[in-house]
Motif scaffolding. Structure first.
Motif, short mmCIF file in Angstrom:
data_model
loop_
_atom_site.label_atom_id
_atom_site.label_comp_id
_atom_site.label_asym_id
_atom_site.label_seq_id
_atom_site.Cartn_x
_atom_site.Cartn_y
_atom_site.Cartn_z
N LEU A 1 0.86 -1.31 0.01
CA LEU A 1 0.15 -0.13 0.00
C LEU A 1 0.82 1.32 0.16
O LEU A 1 0.46 2.29 0.49
CB LEU A 1 -0.90 -0.04 1.29
N LYS A 2 2.06 1.28 -0.48
CA LYS A 2 3.01 2.29 -0.45
C LYS A 2 3.31 2.60 -1.95
O LYS A 2 3.58 1.85 -2.82
CB LYS A 2 4.17 1.94 0.10
N GLY A 3 2.79 3.65 -2.67
CA GLY A 3 3.18 4.17 -3.97
C GLY A 3 2.00 3.77 -4.82
O GLY A 3 0.74 3.51 -4.50
N LYS A 4 2.60 2.88 -5.88
CA LYS A 4 1.52 2.64 -6.94
C LYS A 4 1.63 0.97 -7.21
O LYS A 4 2.90 0.32 -7.16
CB LYS A 4 2.04 3.13 -8.27
N ALA A 5 0.46 0.40 -6.95
CA ALA A 5 0.45 -1.07 -7.07
C ALA A 5 -0.54 -1.59 -8.05
O ALA A 5 -1.59 -0.65 -8.44
CB ALA A 5 0.02 -1.78 -5.75
N SER A 6 -0.25 -2.57 -8.99
CA SER A 6 -1.25 -3.29 -10.01
C SER A 6 -2.28 -4.01 -9.37
O SER A 6 -2.08 -4.53 -8.02
CB SER A 6 -0.46 -3.88 -11.04
N TYR A 7 -3.71 -4.10 -9.86
CA TYR A 7 -4.56 -4.87 -9.04
C TYR A 7 -5.53 -5.49 -10.07
O TYR A 7 -5.49 -5.12 -11.22
CB TYR A 7 -5.41 -4.01 -8.37
N ASP A 8 -5.90 -6.73 -9.73
CA ASP A 8 -6.85 -7.46 -10.50
C ASP A 8 -8.16 -8.16 -9.72
O ASP A 8 -7.66 -8.58 -8.62
CB ASP A 8 -5.85 -8.52 -11.10
N ILE A 9 -9.25 -8.18 -10.30
CA ILE A 9 -10.11 -8.63 -9.56
C ILE A 9 -10.65 -9.94 -10.48
O ILE A 9 -11.16 -9.75 -11.41
CB ILE A 9 -11.15 -7.74 -9.36
N GLN A 10 -10.88 -11.18 -9.91
CA GLN A 10 -11.25 -12.13 -10.66
C GLN A 10 -12.47 -12.88 -9.61
O GLN A 10 -12.05 -13.44 -8.56
CB GLN A 10 -10.30 -13.46 -10.71
N GLY A 11 -13.68 -12.52 -9.78
CA GLY A 11 -14.79 -12.95 -8.85
C GLY A 11 -14.65 -12.26 -7.78
O GLY A 11 -14.68 -11.02 -7.59
N ASP A 12 -14.55 -12.96 -6.50
CA ASP A 12 -14.45 -12.51 -5.41
C ASP A 12 -13.14 -12.58 -4.69
O ASP A 12 -12.88 -12.14 -3.47
CB ASP A 12 -15.31 -13.20 -4.23
N ALA A 13 -12.10 -12.53 -5.59
CA ALA A 13 -10.65 -12.34 -5.30
C ALA A 13 -10.12 -11.14 -5.90
O ALA A 13 -10.13 -11.02 -6.90
CB ALA A 13 -9.96 -13.68 -5.64
N LEU A 14 -9.47 -10.46 -4.88
CA LEU A 14 -8.40 -9.35 -5.43
C LEU A 14 -6.97 -9.47 -5.27
O LEU A 14 -6.68 -10.02 -3.99
CB LEU A 14 -9.09 -8.01 -4.57
N THR A 15 -6.13 -9.05 -5.92
CA THR A 15 -4.67 -9.25 -5.91
C THR A 15 -4.28 -7.89 -5.97
O THR A 15 -4.42 -7.35 -6.94
CB THR A 15 -4.24 -10.31 -6.91
N LEU A 16 -3.24 -7.49 -5.18
CA LEU A 16 -2.53 -6.20 -5.36
C LEU A 16 -1.16 -6.67 -5.35
O LEU A 16 -0.58 -7.42 -4.46
CB LEU A 16 -2.85 -5.35 -4.17
#
Length: 275
Positions: A245-260
């Motif tokens: 949670l510092k600076g810039k992170a990529s994110y992806d949501i698949q169904g009910d799962a979030l990845t940062l």
């Protein structure tokens, strides 16, 4: 990375390298590398809901939310009904060979769900033959002993980033996934607000920061919050979360799962909760 030997998979969390996704684009009518079809219907890149499982001649309906998704011909992820898993795989046009899985370790209160999870994890541990039936909206995974898992093609509805309570379940480091330590489970969570901020429970402390979402990335502002001293598993979880949670992170949501994922290779996996 392909697995050299096949062994029995357990539902206990295990760290493993995650297979890279296929990145080459198909030209004309050619299939992209990593795409597998059965009877002309794509198996990879499809969200397959677990409909039922038949073991020793007894059929059990799957709990809501159980699914498989073959991300490529070398990786599968899904949900046993309560806990999520991510595993190496070898998918061909007639078989699926699954490797050791990294799983979450959430406590499932429903006895029937726990029993189904145990049976499904065992069923998916061995080489299976994939059969397409009906109108290509259904697949059957058949074990050598005749046990089957029936899958139904279903459109995935991704959870909304904003307003959802995202509970931390997995931490990543250089493409290695591990479940959150038991002592820290249920103590870390993110909620993205419509006001452009994220509220975070970090495992020990609570914090809040600006969060600007654009082009598959989230730019986080400085975290401001409590400053309690943290020890043990909670401290390690908080350290990872603060880094992501510092600076810039990529994110992806698949169904009910979030990845940062942070630029340095660390990341966190979270699951949408209803509580």
């Amino acid at each position: 990375m392909r697995r050299g030997t096949r062994g029995t998979r357990s539902t206990v969390a295990a760290a493993l390298p995650l297979a890279a996704l296929a990145t080459v684009t198909a030209c004309g009518n050619e299939k992209a590398p990593g795409t597998v079809e059965v009877g002309g219907a794509p198996v990879t890149g499809v969200h397959w809901s677990v409909d039922s499982m038949t073991v020793d001649g007894r059929t059990t309906r799957a709990p809501g939310g159980a699914y498989l998704e073959f991300v490529s011909d070398e990786r599968v992820r899904g949900d046993y009904g309560c806990n999520h898993f991510d595993a190496e795989a070898r998918v061909t046009d007639d078989s699926v060979d699954l490797g050791r899985a990294a799983t979450t370790m959430m406590q499932c209160t429903d006895k029937k769900v726990r029993a189904f999870e145990k049976s499904l994890s065992r069923a998916l541990a061995d080489r299976n033959t994939v059969k397409a039936t009906g109108d290509d909206d259904r697949l059957t995974l058949t074990r050598a002993n005749g046990d089957t898992v029936t899958l139904t093609k279903g459109e995935r509805r991704d959870a909304a980033l904003t307003g959802t309570k995202w509970e931390l379940t997995t931490v990543y480091s250089d493409d290695v996934a591990q479940s959150v330590p038991k002592a820290a489970q249920g103590r870390a969570r993110l909620v993205f607000g419509k006001d452009g901020h994220v509220s975070a429970r970090l495992g020990c402390n609570s914090a809040r920061a600006a969060a600007k979402v654009a082009d598959g990335h989230i730019a986080f502002g400085p975290l401001a919050g409590t400053k309690m001293g943290c020890f043990g598993a909670a401290a390690e979880v908080e350290k990872t979360m603060r880094n992501v949670l510092k600076g810039k992170a990529s994110y992806d949501i698949q169904g009910d799962a979030l990845t940062l994922n942070a630029p340095d290779g660390t990341g966190i996996g979270l699951t949408a909760t209803t509580d």
